[in-house]
Design a protein around this motif. Structure first.
Motif, short mmCIF file in Angstrom:
data_model
loop_
_atom_site.label_atom_id
_atom_site.label_comp_id
_atom_site.label_asym_id
_atom_site.label_seq_id
_atom_site.Cartn_x
_atom_site.Cartn_y
_atom_site.Cartn_z
N ASP A 1 5.35 -21.11 -53.06
CA ASP A 1 6.37 -20.16 -52.64
C ASP A 1 6.14 -18.79 -53.28
O ASP A 1 6.36 -17.75 -52.64
N LEU A 2 5.69 -18.78 -54.52
CA LEU A 2 5.44 -17.53 -55.22
C LEU A 2 4.26 -16.79 -54.59
O LEU A 2 4.32 -15.56 -54.38
N VAL A 3 3.20 -17.51 -54.28
CA VAL A 3 2.05 -16.88 -53.62
C VAL A 3 2.47 -16.27 -52.30
O VAL A 3 2.11 -15.13 -51.97
N ASP A 4 3.26 -17.00 -51.52
CA ASP A 4 3.71 -16.48 -50.23
C ASP A 4 4.52 -15.20 -50.41
O ASP A 4 4.32 -14.21 -49.69
N MET A 5 5.43 -15.19 -51.37
CA MET A 5 6.26 -14.01 -51.61
C MET A 5 5.41 -12.80 -52.00
O MET A 5 5.60 -11.70 -51.48
N LEU A 6 4.45 -13.00 -52.88
CA LEU A 6 3.65 -11.89 -53.36
C LEU A 6 2.65 -11.42 -52.31
O LEU A 6 2.29 -10.23 -52.28
N LEU A 7 2.21 -12.31 -51.43
CA LEU A 7 1.38 -11.87 -50.31
C LEU A 7 2.19 -10.96 -49.38
O LEU A 7 1.64 -10.03 -48.77
N GLY A 8 3.49 -11.22 -49.28
CA GLY A 8 4.36 -10.34 -48.52
C GLY A 8 4.39 -8.94 -49.13
O GLY A 8 4.39 -7.93 -48.41
N GLU A 9 4.40 -8.87 -50.46
CA GLU A 9 4.36 -7.56 -51.12
C GLU A 9 3.03 -6.86 -50.86
O GLU A 9 3.00 -5.65 -50.62
N LEU A 10 1.93 -7.61 -50.92
CA LEU A 10 0.62 -7.02 -50.61
C LEU A 10 0.63 -6.40 -49.21
O LEU A 10 0.15 -5.28 -49.00
N HIS A 11 1.17 -7.15 -48.26
CA HIS A 11 1.22 -6.66 -46.89
C HIS A 11 2.07 -5.40 -46.79
O HIS A 11 1.68 -4.42 -46.13
N SER A 12 3.21 -5.39 -47.48
CA SER A 12 4.07 -4.21 -47.48
C SER A 12 3.39 -3.01 -48.11
O SER A 12 3.68 -1.85 -47.75
N ASN A 13 2.46 -3.29 -49.03
CA ASN A 13 1.71 -2.21 -49.69
C ASN A 13 0.52 -1.72 -48.87
O ASN A 13 -0.24 -0.87 -49.32
N GLY A 14 0.33 -2.30 -47.69
CA GLY A 14 -0.70 -1.82 -46.79
C GLY A 14 -1.98 -2.63 -46.75
O GLY A 14 -2.94 -2.24 -46.07
N VAL A 15 -2.03 -3.75 -47.47
CA VAL A 15 -3.23 -4.60 -47.42
C VAL A 15 -3.28 -5.31 -46.08
O VAL A 15 -2.31 -5.98 -45.69
N THR A 16 -4.38 -5.19 -45.38
CA THR A 16 -4.50 -5.73 -44.03
C THR A 16 -5.16 -7.10 -44.01
O THR A 16 -5.80 -7.52 -44.98
N GLU A 17 -5.02 -7.76 -42.88
CA GLU A 17 -5.70 -9.04 -42.67
C GLU A 17 -7.21 -8.88 -42.83
O GLU A 17 -7.88 -9.72 -43.45
N ALA A 18 -7.74 -7.81 -42.28
CA ALA A 18 -9.19 -7.58 -42.35
C ALA A 18 -9.64 -7.40 -43.80
O ALA A 18 -10.70 -7.92 -44.19
N GLN A 19 -8.87 -6.71 -44.60
CA GLN A 19 -9.22 -6.52 -46.01
C GLN A 19 -9.24 -7.85 -46.75
O GLN A 19 -10.14 -8.13 -47.55
N LEU A 20 -8.24 -8.68 -46.47
CA LEU A 20 -8.15 -9.96 -47.17
C LEU A 20 -9.31 -10.87 -46.77
O LEU A 20 -9.96 -11.49 -47.62
N ARG A 21 -9.58 -10.94 -45.47
CA ARG A 21 -10.68 -11.79 -45.01
C ARG A 21 -12.02 -11.29 -45.55
O ARG A 21 -12.90 -12.10 -45.86
N ALA A 22 -12.18 -9.99 -45.66
CA ALA A 22 -13.44 -9.43 -46.16
C ALA A 22 -13.63 -9.71 -47.65
O ALA A 22 -14.77 -9.81 -48.12
N LEU A 23 -12.53 -9.85 -48.38
CA LEU A 23 -12.62 -10.08 -49.81
C LEU A 23 -13.04 -11.51 -50.15
O LEU A 23 -13.82 -11.73 -51.09
N LEU A 24 -12.53 -12.48 -49.44
CA LEU A 24 -12.68 -13.88 -49.83
C LEU A 24 -14.13 -14.32 -50.07
O LEU A 24 -14.39 -15.05 -51.04
#
Length: 245
Positions: A49-72
């Protein structure tokens, strides 16, 4: 011939050399990484639940799906683990990942590192990008509760291992690889002919060095430092060389 074996792997700090949740926040949101440590320590949140909440903050801060997929794909990974997975798979053994990460992280990393084809099943929390590109993580177990006092509400690895064996077995031997406290429970489900490979310097090793906890695990126990040690153990256990992978 060794018979038909099951190799059951944790993912974070086992197959890969970092925690994938921490890694994402470390690279894309250091403030969220700090909040993760602080909030989880309060005991008010399950990890998922904590990871999900903080991923929401990342998204609100402008982190995109493409950025996340490129990082992994950049997560630290020792090629010796790739060879170990290939070796077990080439010998006809079954591989399952039981992890508290999520399907997006594990699938993306496994494909990028070239070992996804060796894994028969991944048991973990569901990850899914919504229509806005925000990654949502939901608990693997929601209802009914799994009822294990050792494990977090979202996932009992011991229960999942037993259910997997019941559905896919029998297996002549089970080898379980992990590092954390939540890897202790599946260790207690193993037979004397089975083996736990526990990573040194992590919580699982500390538990297994405690006589009271060790008495709960009937399986043999070996410790490892790096994926090179895992590869060495696999070649010894399977009686083959790394070149046969």
């Amino acid at each position: 011939m060794t018979g038909r074996w099951l190799f059951a792997f944790d993912f974070d700090y086992t197959i890969v050399d970092e925690d994938s949740d921490y890694y994402v926040f470390q690279q894309l949101g250091p403030e969220q990484q700090r909040k993760m440590r602080e909030l989880y320590a309060t005991g008010a949140y399950t990890w998922t639940d904590l990871v999900d909440m903080l991923l929401g903050e990342l998204h609100s801060n402008g982190v995109t799906e493409a950025q996340l997929r490129a990082l992994l794909p950049s997560i630290p990974f020792n090629p010796a683990m790739h060879t170990a997975l290939e070796l077990a798979s080439a010998q006809g053994h079954e591989i399952v990942v039981i992890s508290d990460a999520n399907t997006v992280y594990i699938d993306e990393i496994a494909v990028a590192k070239g070992f996804r084809h060796t894994i028969q099943s991944i048991i973990t929390n569901k990850g899914e990008f919504d229509e806005t590109g925000r990654l949502r993580i939901t608990r693997h177990t929601t209802h009914p509760p799994h009822g294990c006092p050792r494990c977090a509400a979202n996932l009992c690895k011991g229960k999942e291992l037993l259910e997997y064996v019941a559905a896919r077995g029998p297996f002549d031997r089970i080898v379980y690889l992990g590092d954390g406290k939540n890897d202790f429970c599946p260790g207690t489900k193993l037979a004397p002919s089975d083996l736990v490979l526990a990573r040194r310097g992590r919580a699982l090793e500390q538990m297994l060095l405690d006589p009271q906890h060790r008495a709960e695990v009937a399986a043999a126990v070996e410790f490892w430092d790096t994926s090179d040690d895992v590869l060495g153990a696999f070649t010894r256990l399977l009686g083959v060389s790394a070149e046969q992978s």
